[in-house]
Motif scaffolding. Structure first.
Motif, short mmCIF file in Angstrom:
data_model
loop_
_atom_site.label_atom_id
_atom_site.label_comp_id
_atom_site.label_asym_id
_atom_site.label_seq_id
_atom_site.Cartn_x
_atom_site.Cartn_y
_atom_site.Cartn_z
N LEU A 18 0.80 3.49 8.88
CA LEU A 18 0.86 3.25 7.45
C LEU A 18 2.24 2.73 7.07
O LEU A 18 3.26 3.23 7.54
N HIS A 19 2.27 1.73 6.21
CA HIS A 19 3.52 1.15 5.72
C HIS A 19 3.48 1.06 4.21
O HIS A 19 2.41 0.87 3.62
N GLY A 20 4.65 1.18 3.58
CA GLY A 20 4.72 1.03 2.13
C GLY A 20 6.13 0.74 1.68
O GLY A 20 7.10 0.99 2.39
N ASP A 21 6.24 0.16 0.50
CA ASP A 21 7.54 -0.10 -0.13
C ASP A 21 7.65 0.78 -1.37
O ASP A 21 6.71 0.85 -2.19
N LEU A 22 8.79 1.42 -1.51
CA LEU A 22 9.04 2.31 -2.64
C LEU A 22 9.77 1.54 -3.74
O LEU A 22 10.83 0.98 -3.50
N ARG A 23 9.19 1.49 -4.94
CA ARG A 23 9.80 0.78 -6.05
C ARG A 23 10.03 1.72 -7.22
O ARG A 23 9.21 2.60 -7.49
N ILE A 24 11.16 1.53 -7.92
CA ILE A 24 11.47 2.29 -9.12
C ILE A 24 11.14 1.42 -10.32
O ILE A 24 11.64 0.30 -10.46
N VAL A 25 10.26 1.91 -11.19
CA VAL A 25 9.81 1.14 -12.35
C VAL A 25 9.90 2.03 -13.59
O VAL A 25 10.00 3.26 -13.51
N THR A 48 3.09 10.52 9.85
CA THR A 48 4.25 9.82 9.30
C THR A 48 3.82 8.55 8.58
O THR A 48 2.73 8.01 8.83
N MET A 49 4.70 8.09 7.70
CA MET A 49 4.48 6.84 6.97
C MET A 49 5.81 6.10 6.89
O MET A 49 6.85 6.69 6.60
N GLN A 50 5.80 4.81 7.18
CA GLN A 50 7.00 3.98 7.13
C GLN A 50 7.24 3.50 5.70
O GLN A 50 6.35 2.95 5.06
N ILE A 51 8.46 3.73 5.21
CA ILE A 51 8.84 3.31 3.85
C ILE A 51 9.93 2.27 3.94
O ILE A 51 10.97 2.49 4.59
N ASP A 52 9.73 1.13 3.27
CA ASP A 52 10.70 0.03 3.22
C ASP A 52 11.12 -0.45 4.61
O ASP A 52 12.23 -0.98 4.78
N LYS A 53 10.27 -0.24 5.61
CA LYS A 53 10.50 -0.69 6.98
C LYS A 53 11.75 -0.07 7.62
O LYS A 53 12.20 -0.50 8.67
N ARG A 54 12.33 0.92 6.94
CA ARG A 54 13.55 1.54 7.47
C ARG A 54 13.44 3.04 7.61
O ARG A 54 14.08 3.63 8.47
N HIS A 55 12.65 3.65 6.76
CA HIS A 55 12.58 5.11 6.73
C HIS A 55 11.19 5.58 7.12
O HIS A 55 10.20 4.89 6.88
#
Length: 576
Positions: A18-25, A48-55
């Motif tokens: 699983l991959h995702g990008d975390l955005r603040i809105v 586990t889940m990958q966030i922003d391809k770094r975490h």
């Protein structure tokens, strides 16, 4: 006639990472997104889940299964998920975000309710189950094969997810506040439709336990939503729906309701997950908020005297972890003759409610108009008493009342003890119009006998006087219609729920009352300002313990008479 299918949409399944990008809105910009409503599950955070391809963050197995079903192969999907979007280890961030949860779910375009997986889901299931209706016009009582598969699969998903979605406290506001709700289980997505689900339940050939529980809980939440419109609902009403819910943190039994209750109450309660605000303070704040915002004492009817609490709470604080029923908070609604506050214009105008900084002491304004003298425990339960149980109540009550009659007046009382029990047990006396339970009828009849015999008009009459139980039905009704309110049945229920039983008591001035089994001799009977029923307060040094509400016969007349004679004054009572 065939029923149109509800909207549906297939969910994709994949076993890759699983991959995702975390955005603040900002919610003010009205961003389009879907919110996920799910249960964390009892398993540890083993996926586990990958966030922003770094975490990489740890998530629970159930969330992993949900996200794997909901993502698309070609297009990204914008979701709000509490476990990902809120830092659960930061108490301050969690406190701030929790107060926004209502807006988050209300602003979402769709709330996706993940109910769980089921055995052997097939990619073709979304199409095979898309129309779970009855067979056809010739056999409308049965379900077609799609309907049976749909119901069994949903029941299985609910059964195998622990804790189940509908047992979770947070799902209440997530469900109630959503503008569009989609039920998701396995590869199935279908719009929630209460009437459609009811049709399905009525036509099932077998009872499905978990599906039935799901239907009952969502139906209750639909009822709860009726009071949310203007946010005038009190936490004393809303909390009845979370008392049986599953929570990792007991403070969530209060915080999960903040978006569903009166904004004034929510502002007083706030949300604080820091160590400086344990459950005891959270529950005290919630109780105090309902007292102040509603300007009455109805929330105190939820104080339990029979269930042991896991927390050290003051006597006036509601334990929101104890199981309640939505009917347990109804007694104040059914008080037809509230005791009127007799001292308007005589007090200093200060607030009738103040609380200490540590939320342990509550100071209330009231007037003590009597005290408890003698107490009789009744063998009562919440439900109707019949047969031997009813006879036992009357057998205990009659000599207790006769003793009161003789105490009030030294002259003989026109009651023949050898006949009174048999006469009182006749159906014409016990089953009077307007009674909720047979136990309540016995109490009503006994109170009426007491009123009739002990009143000045009755005492001193000659032998030709006809006692109450010898009267015809018309005269019985006439004698009782204006002296007995309809709240006795509800007081019996309240006493049974709050303390496990009811007690009849007499007062130092010769009145009679009904109270929870917590009542004891020397307890003070206090009319609280803005209260409907007298409260029982037990002195402990300079403070008092709250021991429940009571019904006192002729309380209005008593307080008004003493007020006119200058015998009453407004006092402050500090509850601990």
């Amino acid at each position: 006639m065939q029923r149109e299918s509800v909207p549906y949409r297939p969910l994709n399944k994949s076993t890759s990472q699983l991959h995702g990008d975390l955005r603040i809105v900002s919610l003010e910009s009205e961003p389009p997104y879907e919110a996920l409503s799910y249960t964390w599950g009892s398993s540890s955070e083993s996926k586990t889940m990958q966030i922003d391809k770094r975490h990489s963050i740890n998530i629970t197995d159930n969330l992993f299964r949900a996200l794997r079903r909901m993502r698309g192969h070609l297009l990204s999907r914008t979701l709000w998920i509490d476990a990902v979007c809120i830092n659960q280890d930061d108490g301050s961030e969690k406190s701030s975000q929790v107060q926004m949860m209502g807006r988050i779910y209300k602003s979402a375009t769709t709330v996706l309710v993940w109910l769980g997986e089921y055995s052997h889901p097939s990619p073709s299931d979304p199409w095979r189950m898309r129309r779970p209706h009855w067979k056809d016009a010739r056999n409308s009582a049965g379900l077609n094969d799609r309907g049976r598969r749909f119901a069994v699969a949903l029941n299985e998903a609910l059964r195998d997810t622990e804790p189940r979605w509908h047992d979770r406290a947070w799902i209440i506001q997530e469900f109630v506040l959503s503008t569009e709700t989609l039920l998701c289980f396995g590869p199935i997505t279908i719009a929630y439709d209460k009437l459609h689900l009811m049709d399905l339940m009525l036509r099932l050939p077998q009872h499905l336990e978990y599906l039935d529980a799901f239907f009952q809980k969502t139906s209750d939440m639909v009822k709860l939503s009726y009071g949310v419109g203007e946010l005038q609902q009190s936490i004393s009403e809303a909390c009845l729906y979370t008392s049986t819910a599953s929570c990792k943190d007991d403070r969530d039994r209060v915080y999960s309701l903040l978006s569903l209750i009166d904004v004034k109450e929510a502002a007083i309660i706030g949300a604080d997950y820091t160590e400086s605000c344990p459950c005891e303070i959270t529950f005290a704040r919630a109780t105090y908020a309902a007292l102040v915002a509603r300007n009455d004492f109805s929330i105190l009817q939820l104080v339990s005297f029979k269930q042991l609490s896991a927390y050290s709470l003051p006597s006036w604080v509601v334990d929101f972890t104890l199981q309640q029923d939505p009917t347990d908070g109804q007694v104040h609604r059914h008080v037809t003759r509230p005791v009127k506050w007799p001292l308007d214009g005589t007090d200093d105008g200060s607030s009738p409610l103040t609380v200490s900084l540590n939320m342990k002491l509550l100071m209330v304004t009231g007037t003590a108009f009597d005290s408890v003298d003698e107490v009789l425990s009744l063998a009562t339960a919440r439900f109707a008493q019949t047969g031997a149980s009813a006879a036992k109540i009357a057998e205990d009550l009659i000599p207790f009342l006769l003793k009161l009659f003789q105490k009030r007046d030294s002259r003989p009382v026109w009651v023949k003890c050898s006949e009174s029990l048999d006469d009182l047990l006749k159906p014409g006396v016990l089953l009077m119009a307007g009674s909720r339970t047979q136990a309540g009828s016995i109490i009503k009849a006994s109170f009426t006998v007491w009123h009739d015999v002990a009143s000045p008009a009755a005492i001193g009459r000659d032998a030709a006087y006809v006692p109450f139980w010898r009267c015809g039905s018309d005269e019985k009704y006439q004698r009782t219609s204006d002296i007995v309110g309809t709240e006795l049945g509800w007081l019996m229920d309240y006493a049974a729920v709050s303390s496990g039983g009811a007690n009849v008591f007499t007062t130092s001035t010769g009145l009679i009352g009904l109270a929870p089994s917590t009542v004891e001799p020397t307890d003070r009977i206090v009319l609280l300002k803005n209260g409907k029923l007298p409260a029982l307060l037990q002195a402990v040094g300079e403070h008092y313990l709250f021991r429940g509400f009571a019904w006192v016969h002729n309380a209005n007349e008593e307080v008004q008479e003493k007020s006119q004679d200058g015998m009453l004054k407004a006092d402050s009572f500090v509850l601990c």
